[in-house]
Design an enzyme around this catalytic site. Sequence first.
Site, PDB file in Angstrom:
ATOM      1  N   ARG A 265       0.832  -1.210   0.000  1.00 57.41           N
ATOM      2  CA  ARG A 265       0.000   0.000   0.000  1.00 57.41           C
ATOM      3  C   ARG A 265       0.872   1.267   0.000  1.00 57.41           C
ATOM      4  O   ARG A 265       0.577   2.240   0.702  1.00 57.41           O
ATOM      5  CB  ARG A 265      -0.963   0.019   1.204  1.00 57.41           C
TER       6      ARG A 265
ATOM      7  N   GLU B 257      -4.744   3.603   6.222  1.00 52.11           N
ATOM      8  CA  GLU B 257      -4.439   3.359   4.804  1.00 52.11           C
ATOM      9  C   GLU B 257      -4.845   4.566   3.941  1.00 52.11           C
ATOM     10  O   GLU B 257      -4.100   4.964   3.062  1.00 52.11           O
ATOM     11  CB  GLU B 257      -5.180   2.093   4.350  1.00 52.11           C
TER      12      GLU B 257
ATOM     13  N   SER C 143     -10.715  -0.775   3.600  1.00 51.29           N
ATOM     14  CA  SER C 143      -9.891  -1.001   4.803  1.00 51.29           C
ATOM     15  C   SER C 143      -9.380   0.336   5.327  1.00 51.29           C
ATOM     16  O   SER C 143      -8.779   1.094   4.567  1.00 51.29           O
ATOM     17  CB  SER C 143      -8.687  -1.874   4.474  1.00 51.29           C
TER      18      SER C 143
HETATM   19  C1  LIG Z   1     -15.420  -0.287  -0.640  1.00 44.38           C
HETATM   20  C2  LIG Z   1     -13.956  -0.042  -0.894  1.00 44.38           C
HETATM   21  C3  LIG Z   1     -13.099  -1.125  -1.080  1.00 44.38           C
HETATM   22  C4  LIG Z   1     -11.727  -0.928  -1.320  1.00 44.38           C
HETATM   23  N1  LIG Z   1     -10.936  -2.021  -1.523  1.00 44.38           N
HETATM   24  C5  LIG Z   1      -9.610  -1.860  -1.778  1.00 44.38           C
HETATM   25  C6  LIG Z   1      -8.784  -3.007  -2.024  1.00 44.38           C
HETATM   26  O1  LIG Z   1      -9.236  -4.153  -2.038  1.00 44.38           O
HETATM   27  N2  LIG Z   1      -7.462  -2.788  -2.250  1.00 44.38           N
HETATM   28  C7  LIG Z   1      -6.916  -1.530  -2.273  1.00 44.38           C
HETATM   29  O2  LIG Z   1      -5.711  -1.415  -2.490  1.00 44.38           O
HETATM   30  N3  LIG Z   1      -7.700  -0.433  -2.044  1.00 44.38           N
HETATM   31  C8  LIG Z   1      -9.014  -0.563  -1.809  1.00 44.38           C
HETATM   32  N4  LIG Z   1      -9.807   0.544  -1.575  1.00 44.38           N
HETATM   33  C9  LIG Z   1      -9.197   1.888  -1.564  1.00 44.38           C
HETATM   34  C10 LIG Z   1      -9.312   2.659  -2.906  1.00 44.38           C
HETATM   35  O3  LIG Z   1     -10.310   2.103  -3.719  1.00 44.38           O
HETATM   36  C11 LIG Z   1      -7.996   2.644  -3.680  1.00 44.38           C
HETATM   37  O4  LIG Z   1      -6.969   3.195  -2.897  1.00 44.38           O
HETATM   38  C12 LIG Z   1      -8.086   3.462  -4.990  1.00 44.38           C
HETATM   39  O5  LIG Z   1      -6.936   3.243  -5.774  1.00 44.38           O
HETATM   40  C13 LIG Z   1      -8.285   4.948  -4.755  1.00 44.38           C
HETATM   41  O6  LIG Z   1      -8.564   5.541  -6.016  1.00 44.38           O
HETATM   42  P1  LIG Z   1      -9.238   6.967  -6.136  1.00 44.38           P
HETATM   43  O7  LIG Z   1      -9.221   7.322  -7.589  1.00 44.38           O
HETATM   44  O8  LIG Z   1     -10.547   6.961  -5.475  1.00 44.38           O
HETATM   45  O9  LIG Z   1      -8.177   7.872  -5.356  1.00 44.38           O
HETATM   46  P2  LIG Z   1      -8.467   9.134  -4.411  1.00 44.38           P
HETATM   47  O10 LIG Z   1      -9.128   8.683  -3.167  1.00 44.38           O
HETATM   48  O11 LIG Z   1      -9.134  10.214  -5.194  1.00 44.38           O
HETATM   49  O12 LIG Z   1      -6.981   9.596  -4.060  1.00 44.38           O
HETATM   50  C14 LIG Z   1      -6.154   8.827  -3.217  1.00 44.38           C
HETATM   51  C15 LIG Z   1      -4.758   9.486  -3.155  1.00 44.38           C
HETATM   52  O13 LIG Z   1      -4.121   9.381  -4.413  1.00 44.38           O
HETATM   53  C16 LIG Z   1      -3.816  10.686  -4.931  1.00 44.38           C
HETATM   54  N5  LIG Z   1      -4.104  10.606  -6.372  1.00 44.38           N
HETATM   55  C17 LIG Z   1      -5.292  10.251  -6.940  1.00 44.38           C
HETATM   56  N6  LIG Z   1      -5.171  10.259  -8.267  1.00 44.38           N
HETATM   57  C18 LIG Z   1      -3.896  10.617  -8.551  1.00 44.38           C
HETATM   58  C19 LIG Z   1      -3.174  10.824  -9.763  1.00 44.38           C
HETATM   59  N7  LIG Z   1      -3.734  10.636 -10.969  1.00 44.38           N
HETATM   60  N8  LIG Z   1      -1.878  11.242  -9.680  1.00 44.38           N
HETATM   61  C20 LIG Z   1      -1.292  11.411  -8.482  1.00 44.38           C
HETATM   62  N9  LIG Z   1      -1.930  11.248  -7.300  1.00 44.38           N
HETATM   63  C21 LIG Z   1      -3.211  10.849  -7.345  1.00 44.38           C
HETATM   64  C22 LIG Z   1      -4.729  11.641  -4.205  1.00 44.38           C
HETATM   65  O14 LIG Z   1      -4.164  12.953  -4.136  1.00 44.38           O
HETATM   66  C23 LIG Z   1      -4.798  10.991  -2.841  1.00 44.38           C
HETATM   67  O15 LIG Z   1      -3.656  11.329  -2.093  1.00 44.38           O
HETATM   68  C24 LIG Z   1     -11.183   0.390  -1.343  1.00 44.38           C
HETATM   69  C25 LIG Z   1     -12.062   1.484  -1.148  1.00 44.38           C
HETATM   70  C26 LIG Z   1     -13.418   1.276  -0.941  1.00 44.38           C
HETATM   71  C27 LIG Z   1     -14.331   2.455  -0.771  1.00 44.38           C
END
Ligand SMILES: Cc1cc2nc3c(=O)[nH]c(=O)nc-3n(C[C@H](O)[C@H](O)[C@H](O)COP(=O)(O)OP(=O)(O)OC[C@H]3O[C@@H](n4cnc5c(N)ncnc54)[C@H](O)[C@@H]3O)c2cc1C
Length: 342
Positions: free
Chosen positions: A168, A338, A242
């Site tokens: 992570r 996380e 998580s």
């Molecule tokens: C129900 C649920 C289940 C999940 N299950 C998992 C799982 O099984 N495994 C797992 O690893 N995660 C899981 N997650 C967490 C999440 O889905 C991941 O971390 C996902 O990759 C976040 O993507 P996002 O586009 O929503 O990022 P955001 O929440 O919008 O951003 C997260 C971080 O990344 C940065 N960021 C976003 N996009 C970029 C970019 N293009 N360039 C640079 N920085 C950027 C943001 O500034 C922030 O710091 C889960 C979340 C939920 C709600």
Amino acid sequence: MHSPLAVENGTNLKPYNTFGLPCVARTLVRITSEADVRRLLGDPELGRAPKFILGGGSNLVLTRDLDACVLKLEVKGRALVETRDDCHIVEVGAGENWHDTVQWCLAQGLPGLENMALIPGTVGAAPVQNIGAYGIELKDRFESLDAVDLVTGRTITLTAEQCRFGYRDSVFKQHLAGKSIITRVRLRLPRPWQPVLGYLELERKVQETGITEPSAQQIFDWVCAVRRAKLPDPAVVGNVGSFFKNPVVTPEQCRDIIARDPHIVHYPMEDGSFKLAAGWMIDACGWKGKSIGRAGVYEKQALVLVNRGGASGAEVVTLARAIQESVYGRFGIRLEPEPVVV
Ligand SMILES: Cc1cc2nc3c(=O)[nH]c(=O)nc-3n(C[C@H](O)[C@H](O)[C@H](O)COP(=O)(O)OP(=O)(O)OC[C@H]3O[C@@H](n4cnc5c(N)ncnc54)[C@H](O)[C@@H]3O)c2cc1C
């Protein structure tokens, strides 16, 4: 001729984060290309403003209004760009939805991402925390990415090694956090495809169904079913999946904790360390189903914190701290969140 930048002022980010936390962004700019980033950097006002990068908002805890220019990733496009002897390379725009991309790849006959089905969020955020599930991490399916430096406006291409993926973790959670915006990701899908089934819940599906050689689509369906049964749907109950990382400890620390509680769930890692199940520890401290204010611990899975309706980011942080303290008091382990807390 370029169309003008899509700029909004005073945007409420509640619909843009899966926890459903209130937060007003001073400015929001929709980024549809690398050129948009460079035009924004060249703008006398926006170029100088502090910046925050937003994907699908599924790994964020927003605790305050953002006096920043929020860059919302909407770079689109998916294409098979290369086929080599041992892999296919698929290039995807950072604003594409991750789960839709897993489905798209399967539909093109390009399996390899199915164990990571149903992870919310964008493709651009996948490398940030090296997303992973059911025995596969992004780093196992990664070729390279393009990112634009938010100071110079230059595009850089990073390999897996340069991204320094960890559990992570990556450079985008460390020294490049907030400094570079990922615009394109190239995924490396293995050829020939082999199922990855080592994970307990998938082994159980093999036993239950008697399907010993599942297709990629079958694994995709199993992963979706397991996840739907276990995790709350953010469209119904606000959450970020998580909330804490599973702590990784040395063999000595692990022995010490087992001496405190012989039932603790732990997994040996390849490098000799042990991963402890954070959810099990939180449950053992009696948190499952409990709430502080309008933030709570999910009834079916103690690792997931939920918005019981109208929670603020401060309430989520208060609950998270109370959990950290009780886990520390009982096991001597400091749980690390996380999601990114802003
Ligand atoms: C129900 C649920 C289940 C999940 N299950 C998992 C799982 O099984 N495994 C797992 O690893 N995660 C899981 N997650 C967490 C999440 O889905 C991941 O971390 C996902 O990759 C976040 O993507 P996002 O586009 O929503 O990022 P955001 O929440 O919008 O951003 C997260 C971080 O990344 C940065 N960021 C976003 N996009 C970029 C970019 N293009 N360039 C640079 N920085 C950027 C943001 O500034 C922030 O710091 C889960 C979340 C939920 C709600």
